[in-house]
Motif scaffolding. Structure first.
Motif, PDB file in Angstrom:
ATOM      1  N   VAL A   1     -11.075   1.952   3.944  1.00 40.36           N
ATOM      2  CA  VAL A   1     -11.258   0.520   4.275  1.00 40.36           C
ATOM      3  C   VAL A   1     -10.117   0.096   5.176  1.00 40.36           C
ATOM      4  O   VAL A   1     -10.118  -0.502   6.032  1.00 40.36           O
ATOM      5  CB  VAL A   1     -11.090  -0.326   2.983  1.00 40.36           C
ATOM      6  N   SER A   2      -8.829   0.650   4.919  1.00 38.24           N
ATOM      7  CA  SER A   2      -7.770   0.171   5.726  1.00 38.24           C
ATOM      8  C   SER A   2      -6.988   1.638   6.230  1.00 38.24           C
ATOM      9  O   SER A   2      -6.605   2.369   5.568  1.00 38.24           O
ATOM     10  CB  SER A   2      -6.628  -0.387   4.724  1.00 38.24           C
TER      11      SER A   2
ATOM     12  N   CYS B   1       0.760  -1.260   0.069  1.00 38.89           N
ATOM     13  CA  CYS B   1      -0.089   0.163  -0.069  1.00 38.89           C
ATOM     14  C   CYS B   1       0.902   1.245   0.034  1.00 38.89           C
ATOM     15  O   CYS B   1       2.255   1.173   0.421  1.00 38.89           O
ATOM     16  CB  CYS B   1      -0.952   0.016   1.277  1.00 38.89           C
ATOM     17  N   ASP B   2       0.203   2.144  -0.301  1.00 40.73           N
ATOM     18  CA  ASP B   2       0.764   3.623   0.230  1.00 40.73           C
ATOM     19  C   ASP B   2       0.354   4.327   1.411  1.00 40.73           C
ATOM     20  O   ASP B   2      -0.682   3.695   1.858  1.00 40.73           O
ATOM     21  CB  ASP B   2       0.345   4.579  -0.939  1.00 40.73           C
ATOM     22  N   HIS B   3       0.993   5.055   1.945  1.00 42.25           N
ATOM     23  CA  HIS B   3       0.499   5.800   3.204  1.00 42.25           C
ATOM     24  C   HIS B   3       0.405   7.068   3.437  1.00 42.25           C
ATOM     25  O   HIS B   3       1.283   7.706   3.075  1.00 42.25           O
ATOM     26  CB  HIS B   3       1.481   5.011   4.325  1.00 42.25           C
TER      27      HIS B   3
ATOM     28  N   LEU C   1      -7.557  10.901  -3.821  1.00 41.82           N
ATOM     29  CA  LEU C   1      -7.103  10.489  -2.499  1.00 41.82           C
ATOM     30  C   LEU C   1      -7.312  11.904  -1.453  1.00 41.82           C
ATOM     31  O   LEU C   1      -7.627  11.814  -0.433  1.00 41.82           O
ATOM     32  CB  LEU C   1      -5.896   9.901  -2.419  1.00 41.82           C
ATOM     33  N   ARG C   2      -6.542  12.835  -2.084  1.00 43.18           N
ATOM     34  CA  ARG C   2      -6.592  14.085  -1.259  1.00 43.18           C
ATOM     35  C   ARG C   2      -8.017  14.627  -1.090  1.00 43.18           C
ATOM     36  O   ARG C   2      -8.368  14.863   0.180  1.00 43.18           O
ATOM     37  CB  ARG C   2      -5.750  15.161  -2.001  1.00 43.18           C
TER      38      ARG C   2
ATOM     39  N   GLU D   1      -4.577   2.321  -2.041  1.00 48.83           N
ATOM     40  CA  GLU D   1      -4.167   1.570  -3.378  1.00 48.83           C
ATOM     41  C   GLU D   1      -3.309   2.308  -3.953  1.00 48.83           C
ATOM     42  O   GLU D   1      -3.270   3.882  -4.163  1.00 48.83           O
ATOM     43  CB  GLU D   1      -5.398   1.078  -4.120  1.00 48.83           C
ATOM     44  N   PRO D   2      -2.054   1.921  -4.635  1.00 47.67           N
ATOM     45  CA  PRO D   2      -0.781   3.007  -5.116  1.00 47.67           C
ATOM     46  C   PRO D   2      -1.545   3.403  -6.331  1.00 47.67           C
ATOM     47  O   PRO D   2      -1.126   4.400  -6.920  1.00 47.67           O
ATOM     48  CB  PRO D   2       0.172   2.002  -5.341  1.00 47.67           C
TER      49      PRO D   2
END
Length: 538
Positions: free
Chosen positions: A222-223, A179-181, A249-250, A241-242
């Motif tokens: 979700v995560s 994943c990305d974080h 995402l932002r 997700e990458p």
């Protein structure tokens, strides 16, 4: 009760053995009988006896073939051969199949009783070890959530030591590697209400905030993982997700920030400020995202959403005139860790080293020193509180507030904090804590159960995902001796007991307590007991 099954093609022998066994004395019961190996397999599968007494020469299937089939099927019970023939080759094969004893017919009642007694005693020891092992595993499972929580906190603060992290990731977090974080830093703004809270009330308040954060976040992502960093700061690590577009995402992160600010204000009447760090694709960079999240909060620039204390870190903030002293997240976590592990000198060193570096920086104002003093004192107080010591019982809030107001330079802050930490550690209020005691009890019990194995502190640390140094310091603080010294002492005490029974030789005892090198065992034995092992055997 222990169950015993008998297999022999001579019915007279079957009945004779049944009458000869002192069932009540051995706390045993009859499990079944059979006239050949094939019937014996069926009987054992059905009745599951703990001990099998069997003949070798039988029709349909002989005893050795039956035993071999039993072992292949996973039978772990004791097998005692009772044969009318003294055949060395059969005896050799029997040993290969882990047979407990090989007796020749006719067998006397005392011999049968003795052999069965030894087999049952061994079974009792195995059962005791199994029960204790289950208890150890249960303790380990109970301890895992605490360990995993500390791992997440270390990841958030950027204090994971190993640059090659794959083998260090606890199982529930292995998916992080794919994943990305992105870190959302959350700062609870102290108001008049929160300033009056006791440490116990403050702890309950943080619990309430964590519940709200969990419920709100799971409605959007979700995560994710949530963890406290120190008194009024915490973080959410969002795993995405990458392939998710950056703008999407932002948008979701800002949506989460707005919802959190609204909910905490609505339900708890408290104000929080949120910073969003940059997206990272490696676990070891999560700490940088945390620093960025709190950095943008401290800069207090244009909010990402009008009317909300919600800020987003961007690359443009790496340069420019708008600079503010960085709040040292790693320092906070390391200091709390040193206190939780009772490392007074290490806690002082962490503070002293940081303040020495800070003293050389420009732009460090009295107000910044006061802010830093307040945060560090809060971290120290809460770390001691988690260990069972309430600093409010030692220092009054009025006294602490007044003394912080008099601090001007980082060097003064270092001296002040060092003095306070020294008072607490030397106070009668400080006597260790339950969590540390539980960890040490686990280690000591493990040593007593596995002293014959190749036990190392590093190996035990791997079992619980705690660093070797962390375990070593806890153990030394509680017991007053090192892990290795304690292990050696347990081994030698057990060796002394075995030698005094005079049933085994010195080299056998050495191996039984974990020493493969007999001369070295003898040297260690004499060093601890003042005697050579051979002197006890005589």
């Amino acid at each position: 009760m222990w169950k015993i099954g008998i297999i022999d093609d001579d019915r007279g022998v079957l009945q004779g053995i049944k009458r000869a066994i002192p069932w009540d004395e051995l706390n045993a019961e009859w499990a079944g009988e059979a006239l050949n190996g094939e019937e014996g397999l069926a009987m054992i599968q059905s009745a599951c006896p703990d001990i099998v007494i069997t003949d070798l020469y039988m029709p349909v299937m002989n005893g050795l073939d039956m035993i071999e089939q039993l072992r292949q099927n996973g039978y772990k019970g004791k097998v005692i051969i009772l044969s009318g023939y003294s055949d060395f080759e059969y005896a050799r094969q029997a040993l290969r199949l882990n047979v407990s004893d090989y007796l020749s017919k006719p067998v006397s009642v005392p011999t049968l009783k003795s052999v069965l007694g030894e087999a049952i005693a061994d079974l009792e020891k195995q059962e005791e070890r199994r029960v204790k092992q289950d208890e150890l595993l249960q303790k380990l499972r109970l301890y895992e959530p605490f360990v995993e929580k500390e791992w997440v906190k270390s990841a958030a603060a950027g204090t994971l030591q190993n640059s090659s992290l794959d083998m260090e990731i606890p199982t529930p977090y292995r998916y992080w590697s794919e994943c990305d974080h992105t870190v959302l830093g959350i700062e609870l703004v102290r108001n008049q209400r929160s300033a009056k809270l006791s440490l116990s009330d403050w702890s309950l308040l943080r619990f309430a905030i964590s519940n709200i954060i969990g419920e709100v976040t799971q409605g959007i992502f979700v995560s994710f993982d949530y963890t406290d960093l120190h008194t009024n700061r915490s973080v959410i690590i969002v795993h995405s997700e990458p392939t998710e577009p950056a703008d999407r995402l932002r948008e979701r992160l800002e949506q989460l920030g707005v919802r959190l600010i609204d909910c905490v204000k609505s339900y708890l009447k408290l104000k929080i400020r949120i910073g969003i760090g940059e997206r990272k694709n490696s676990i070891k960079d999560i700490g940088s995202s945390t620093e960025e999240a709190f950095r943008v909060i401290d800069l207090n620039l244009q909010p990402a959403v009008p009317g909300y204390d919600l800020f987003v870190y961007t690359q443009e903030l790496h340069s420019g005139d708008a600079q503010a002293p960085v709040r040292p997240i790693k320092l906070y976590l390391e200091l709390a860790g040193a206190i939780r592990t009772s490392q007074e000198n290490q806690a002082r060193k962490i503070i002293r080293d940081y303040m020495t570096r800070l003293e050389k920086e420009k732009g460090i104002t009295k107000s910044y020193v006061g802010m830093l003093a307040g945060e560090l004192w809060g971290i120290i107080a809460f770390a001691f509180y988690e260990m069972g010591t309430v600093l409010d019982d030692i220092f009054s809030n009025e006294c602490i507030t007044r003394e912080i107001a008099d601090l001007n330079r980082p060097s003064e802050l270092a001296e002040w904090l060092g003095a306070k930490i020294g008072i607490v550690f030397s106070s009668r209020e400080w006597g260790g804590n339950g969590k540390h005691r539980q960890a040490v009890d686990f280690m000591m019990e493990y040593i007593h159960e596995h002293y014959a194995e190749d036990i190392t502190l590093a190996g035990l640390a791997d079992k619980v995902y705690i660093s070797r140094n962390y375990l070593s310091m806890i153990f030394k603080n509680i017991t007053g001796e090192t892990f290795n010294n304690y292990l050696t002492r347990v081994r030698i005490e057990k060796a002394r007991e075995l030698l005094m029974e005079k049933k085994v030789l010195v080299y056998e005892v050495a191996e039984m307590v974990g020493y493969k090198n007999v001369p070295y065992f003898s040297t260690v034995f004499k060093k601890i007991t003042g005697m050579n092992p051979t002197e006890i055997v005589k």
